[in-house]
Design a protein around this motif. Structure first.
Motif, PDB file in Angstrom:
ATOM      1  N   ASP A 249       0.841  -1.205   0.000  1.00 14.53           N
ATOM      2  CA  ASP A 249       0.000   0.000   0.000  1.00 14.53           C
ATOM      3  C   ASP A 249       0.874   1.253   0.000  1.00 14.53           C
ATOM      4  O   ASP A 249       0.568   2.244  -0.660  1.00 14.53           O
ATOM      5  N   GLY A 250       2.017   1.182   0.690  1.00 13.59           N
ATOM      6  CA  GLY A 250       2.935   2.323   0.664  1.00 13.59           C
ATOM      7  C   GLY A 250       3.479   2.545  -0.735  1.00 13.59           C
ATOM      8  O   GLY A 250       3.708   3.674  -1.171  1.00 13.59           O
ATOM      9  N   GLU A 251       3.648   1.455  -1.458  1.00 12.86           N
ATOM     10  CA  GLU A 251       4.187   1.521  -2.822  1.00 12.86           C
ATOM     11  C   GLU A 251       3.274   2.345  -3.740  1.00 12.86           C
ATOM     12  O   GLU A 251       3.716   2.852  -4.773  1.00 12.86           O
ATOM     13  N   ILE A 276      -3.183  -5.588  -3.740  1.00 12.85           N
ATOM     14  CA  ILE A 276      -2.463  -4.611  -2.904  1.00 12.85           C
ATOM     15  C   ILE A 276      -2.603  -5.010  -1.442  1.00 12.85           C
ATOM     16  O   ILE A 276      -3.708  -5.101  -0.898  1.00 12.85           O
ATOM     17  N   ASN A 277      -1.447  -5.276  -0.866  1.00  6.84           N
ATOM     18  CA  ASN A 277      -1.404  -5.690   0.534  1.00  6.84           C
ATOM     19  C   ASN A 277      -1.537  -4.441   1.408  1.00  6.84           C
ATOM     20  O   ASN A 277      -0.560  -3.741   1.659  1.00  6.84           O
ATOM     21  N   CYS A 278      -2.755  -4.187   1.864  1.00  6.05           N
ATOM     22  CA  CYS A 278      -2.993  -2.970   2.649  1.00  6.05           C
ATOM     23  C   CYS A 278      -2.787  -3.276   4.131  1.00  6.05           C
ATOM     24  O   CYS A 278      -3.739  -3.489   4.885  1.00  6.05           O
ATOM     25  N   ASN A 279      -1.509  -3.313   4.502  1.00  4.75           N
ATOM     26  CA  ASN A 279      -1.211  -3.544   5.923  1.00  4.75           C
ATOM     27  C   ASN A 279      -1.132  -2.211   6.663  1.00  4.75           C
ATOM     28  O   ASN A 279      -0.725  -2.150   7.811  1.00  4.75           O
ATOM     29  N   LEU A 280      -1.508  -1.163   5.987  1.00  3.55           N
ATOM     30  CA  LEU A 280      -1.644   0.191   6.547  1.00  3.55           C
ATOM     31  C   LEU A 280      -0.320   0.818   6.952  1.00  3.55           C
ATOM     32  O   LEU A 280      -0.285   1.929   7.457  1.00  3.55           O
TER      33      LEU A 280
HETATM   34 MG   LIG Z   1       2.398  -1.538   3.621  1.00  6.84          MG
END
Ligand SMILES: [Mg+2]
Ligand SMILES: Cc1ncc(C[n+]2csc(CCOP(=O)(O)OP(=O)(O)O)c2C)c(N)n1
Length: 905
Positions: A249-251, A276-280
């Motif tokens: 998600d940062g990407e 999208i791996n939204c691990n926040l």
């Molecule tokens: Mg992330």
């Protein structure tokens, strides 16, 4: 009032969610019908009581208000697929959980182990958050290449690499030694590369991804390139491969990630799936602590025309949502920001009960039956195999649009106090014994207390149900992934004589760009490789005179040409076609480079060799998208990059931002790139012809960077026997006249070789100097060869020394050596240590300016007169002429010694 308004909103959202539960319709289903019935009856009432005109005015007023009302593009903060529409999970959840746990352990162990004795780093928490995303995909969706199928194309998130290695270990593809040597590639027996690097692990990794944003944009253009190959009937696939990209998600902060997503919807790329791996979280902290990354991305992707599947909540939440009749739960879910959710992942269940549910008494009641422990374990969607399976299934079946899956997870999931949800988690590389024990307990890893401190790897026996299951699943999906295999038939590339027309020279003036365009037309007509050629242009075809190709081979467009082009009557009309050969990318060097890479790796990805020629403004090449050029090396790209309109003074009117005098250096820094600076049409033909041979007949995994220029001059006849020198980087083009008192040598490249040739005449006529003019086609190749010899000599001091090509060639040459270039001096200086008696260099250091070529060349000191002065000065430095001769020449040739310095710092 406000509170009421808020409630109204949330109740509506609840209704929408409920309506999805009952009807499953995204538009609101039966709820929508109710609204439309009510509006219809109000309308009829108005018509009856107010008459048509007044009703029309009222409706117009309302329509005006509607247009002015702000409209977001978000759906409620819940899963897109309602539970009753969820495809059932076909796998064995228990076995898959155990497999995943072992992979989790080994992925963690390889990083911890490596960092117990070294400082080589590694990442635990990215894969910890995405293990379920990958495992469901590996067990049920990702198809490998088989005889009849080209194989899905998968971009793995770079920082999740330990997870991919850990899986390959269970699959038996890697052994303990490999894992032990993670990030220690120079250790005995070799090791595993930090991230996906095909250059370093050519049988394993296919696509480099770790420079954030590059994986996503490559995947977009790859999916489109797959369509291009099909449209041009270059492949005959039974089923179309899917392109999967796993990203962070940062990407998504990277412009490369989101900057081209409309291409995928415009081209209806339903062969593309992003997860999208939204691990926040990103590296330093939350991605959107004060907002919601999932909602932000949803609106961006919906707006761009993608199919969006949100997987926010795990199965446990279905019951809570179904029992919440007030809509308050969704309201609360929407109120909490990502910073709150991160906090809930770190704190005990009692905290979430108090702060999340506790905000509304009704919500507290909703979770009365759950213990704090159970609250803490309420799964997020991305950790729930059933939710992930259903979303992947919906994605692969979706037609007409690309799909993005936004999966909510916890960064460092399972690490507990060692990093779960913590801001430091991205950098966590070590676990103490207590933390290791907790990890083991949580994931039930059969490792005993006495060895746990050593973090041993764990692989169940080959005949265990887990290994059998895992292998059976991969077999059903065609084999292992990631895996890179190169099985390609060499192309029957044209021999040098196919380019004979370029060796004859021409009296009419032409530029190297024009010669190149002509050469491409020759190649396009070649029966053996014409169809493999992929011309790529970012909206500059007319600048380079390539518009002539439009009509002949067409511009690729998945829609064909739906309109009559305005220039249809002309010979060179703008011709779009479904099987068009040119990739006209529009104004995107990033996208064009991504297309280049897709074409340049087609030999490995699909076993179909393609020959891309990507031509662009040289200034907007390596310096604009340098990271992609670098990646082209790593990914083992093959093809030709043409930096056109090169030269700080050759492209004259365009000024500072356009005039390139240094991208050859950027190109030189890429280990698998051969940079050439061609002066004449025949040089170009020799270089390209040999490149075709090396890359497509011999199978070398290298690529070419060729500077092209727009200055017109007569192209000379090819002197006999220069081919080898052209390819190696240096040959004598025109010897100086006999019988002169002094001897000198001038190195020139590109159109600036003409300064050297005119200087040769002046030196002979006025200063009694015979100067040989040499063409330097590649300073980098000369330098690399010289360094190779030097290194060998250093390490074998007692053996007869080796001589590099340049040393051999110049060994017997006398006098002074001068180089003149339309690039900065550092380009020719690359070979200075191997030039007998040193090299005096003229170049274009400093910013460019708009003016005539003549004035620019005088300003930078790379014109014929400046070259004469430099040659005399180099001779004076060797005491071969007096300094007064130089002073006189400065006067005679009208060069102002006090003229402005181009380079001030
Ligand atoms: Mg992330
Ligand atoms: C172009 C680029 N800039 C910076 C980095 C350094 N970096 C590595 S991982 C990372 C954070 C990644 O966050 P996210 O995309 O959310 O992935 P996660 O690990 O959270 O799944 C950063 C900034 C990088 N690898 N590439």
């Amino acid at each position: 009032m406000l509170k009421q308004a808020g409630n109204t909103v949330s109740v509506e959202k609840k209704e929408i969610y409920d309506s999805r539960l009952t009807s499953g319709a995204r538009s609101g289903g039966s709820n929508g019908d109710k609204w439309s019935q009510s509006l219809q009856s109000v309308f009829e009432l108005a018509l009856e009581s107010q008459g048509p005109e007044r009703t029309a005015r009222l409706l117009e007023k309302l329509a005006g208000q509607l247009r002015a009302a702000p409209r977001g593009v978000n759906t409620p903060y819940v899963n897109t697929i309602p539970p009753e529409q969820q495809a059932p999970f076909p796998g064995d959840r228990d076995i898959e959980r155990r497999i995943k746990s072992y992979i989790r352990w080994n992925a963690m162990a390889m990083v911890v182990k490596a960092n117990s004795t070294t400082n080589v780093g590694g990442h635990i928490s990215t894969f910890a958050s995405s293990a379920t995303l990958y495992e469901v995909a590996f067990n049920h969706f990702l198809r490998a290449r088989t005889e009849n199928f080209s194989g899905d194309i998968v971009y793995f998130q770079g920082h999740a690499a330990p997870g991919m290695y850990a899986r390959a270990f269970l699959e038996g593809r890697l052994d303990e030694k490999h894992l032990q040597n993670f990030r220690q590639e120079l250790a005995e027996g070799g090791g595993l590369s930090s991230y996906p690097h095909p250059y370093l692990m050519p049988d394993f990794w296919q696509f480099p991804t770790v420079s954030m944003g590059l994986g996503p944009i490559l995947s977009l253009y790859q999916a489109r390139f797959n369509r291009y190959l099909q449209a041009r009937k270059l492949v005959n696939w039974a089923g179309e491969p899917k392109v999967w990209a796993f990203l962070g998600d940062g990407e998504c902060d990277e412009p490369e990630t989101l900057g081209a997503i409309t291409l995928a919807s415009r081209e209806n790329l339903d062969n593309l799936i992003w997860v999208i791996n939204c691990n926040l979280q990103r590296l330093d902290g939350p991605v959107r602590g004060n907002g919601k990354i999932i909602q932000e991305l949803e609106s961006a992707f919906l707006g761009a025309g993608w199919n969006v599947i949100k997987v926010i909540w795990g199965t446990d939440w279905d019951d809570l949502l179904a029992r919440d009749k007030s809509g308050l739960l969704i309201k609360r879910m929407e109120e909490a920001v990502d910073g709150d959710y991160q906090k809930y992942s770190v704190e005990p269940g009692s905290y979430t009960r108090r702060h999340f549910f506790g905000k509304y008494p009704e919500l507290l009641e909703l979770v009365n039956h759950l213990s704090d422990e159970q609250i803490q374990r309420l799964l997020r969607g991305g950790h729930d195999v059933r939710k992930m399976f259903a979303s992947y299934k919906a994605a692969v079946e979706h037609k007409g649009q690309p799909t993005v899956i936004l999966a909510k997870t916890i960064k460092g999931y399972g690490l507990g106090e060692a990093g779960e949800g913590r801001n430091i988690t991205h950098q966590q590389k070590k676990l103490n014994e207590k933390e290791l024990r907790e990890f083991r307990e949580r994931f039930k890893i059969p490792i005993s207390d006495d060895v746990i401190a050593e973090t041993p790897f764990f692989r169940p026996p080959a005949d265990s149900p887990e290994i059998k299951y895992l292998l059976e699943r991969r077999k059903a999906l065609g084999g292992f992934l990631p895996s890179r295999r190169v099985a390609v038939t060499p192309l029957d590339v044209p021999k040098l004589d196919a380019f004979a027309e370029f060796f004859k020279g021409s009296t009419s003036e032409a530029s190297t760009t024009m010669a190149f365009v002509r050469l491409v037309s020759v190649l396009l007509r070649n029966p053996a490789i014409g169809r493999q050629i992929v011309p790529i242009i970012p909206d500059e075809a007319r600048t380079f005179g390539m518009d002539a190709l439009f009509k002949d081979i067409g511009i690729y467009s998945s829609k064909g040409q739906l309109y009559e082009p305005v220039d249809r009557a002309s010979l060179l009309y703008y011709h779009e076609a479904k099987d068009g050969q040119i990739l006209e990318e529009g104004i995107t060097e990033t996208g064009s480079m991504a297309s280049f890479i897709a074409a340049a790796t087609s030999y490995a990805t699909h076993g179909v060799p393609m020959v891309p020629f990507y031509i662009y403004y040289s200034m907007f090449g390596p310096q604009r998208v340098g990271d992609l050029f670098w990646l082209a090396g790593d990914i083992r790209a093959k093809g030709f990059l043409l930096g056109a309109t090169a030269g700080r003074t050759t492209l004259n009117g365009e000024g500072l931002q356009h005039q390139d005098g240094h991208n050859l250096l950027h190109a030189a820094s890429i280990p698998t790139c051969l940079p050439y600076d061609a002066a004449f049409a025949y040089e170009l033909a020799v270089i390209i012809s040999d490149g075709l041979r090396r890359m497509y007949a011999e199978g070398e995994e290298i690529f070419y960077y060729i500077a092209l220029y727009n200055e017109n001059y007569a192209m000379p006849l090819m002197p006999a026997g220069v081919e080898d020198g052209v390819l190696k980087g240096l040959y004598k083009f025109k010897p100086g006249p006999e019988g002169k008192k002094l001897k000198a040598h001038i190195f020139g490249s590109g159109p600036i070789i003409n300064s050297a040739l005119r200087a040769q005449e002046i030196l002979a006529e006025r200063y009694d100097v015979s100067a040989d003019v040499w063409s330097v086609t590649s300073y980098k190749l000369l330098r690399t060869d010289a360094i190779r010899c030097q290194r060998w000599n250093m390490l074998h001091p007692t053996q007869p020394p080796k001589k590099s090509y340049i040393e051999e060639l110049l060994a017997k040459e006398q006098g002074a050596f001068v180089a003149v270039s339309d690039n900065i001096r550092t380009v020719p200086d690359q070979i200075a240590p191997w030039v007998p008696g040193g090299l005096f260099t003229l170049g274009t250091d400093g910013f460019g300016r708009s003016d005539t070529r003549a004035r620019l060349r005088r300003f930078f000191g790379v014109d014929a007169e400046s070259t004469v002065i430099a040659t005399l000065y180099a001779l004076a430095e060797k005491n071969l002429v007096g300094r007064d001769v130089v002073a006189q020449a400065i006067k005679d040739l009208g060069v102002d010694p006090e003229k402005m310095q181009p380079q001030l710092i």
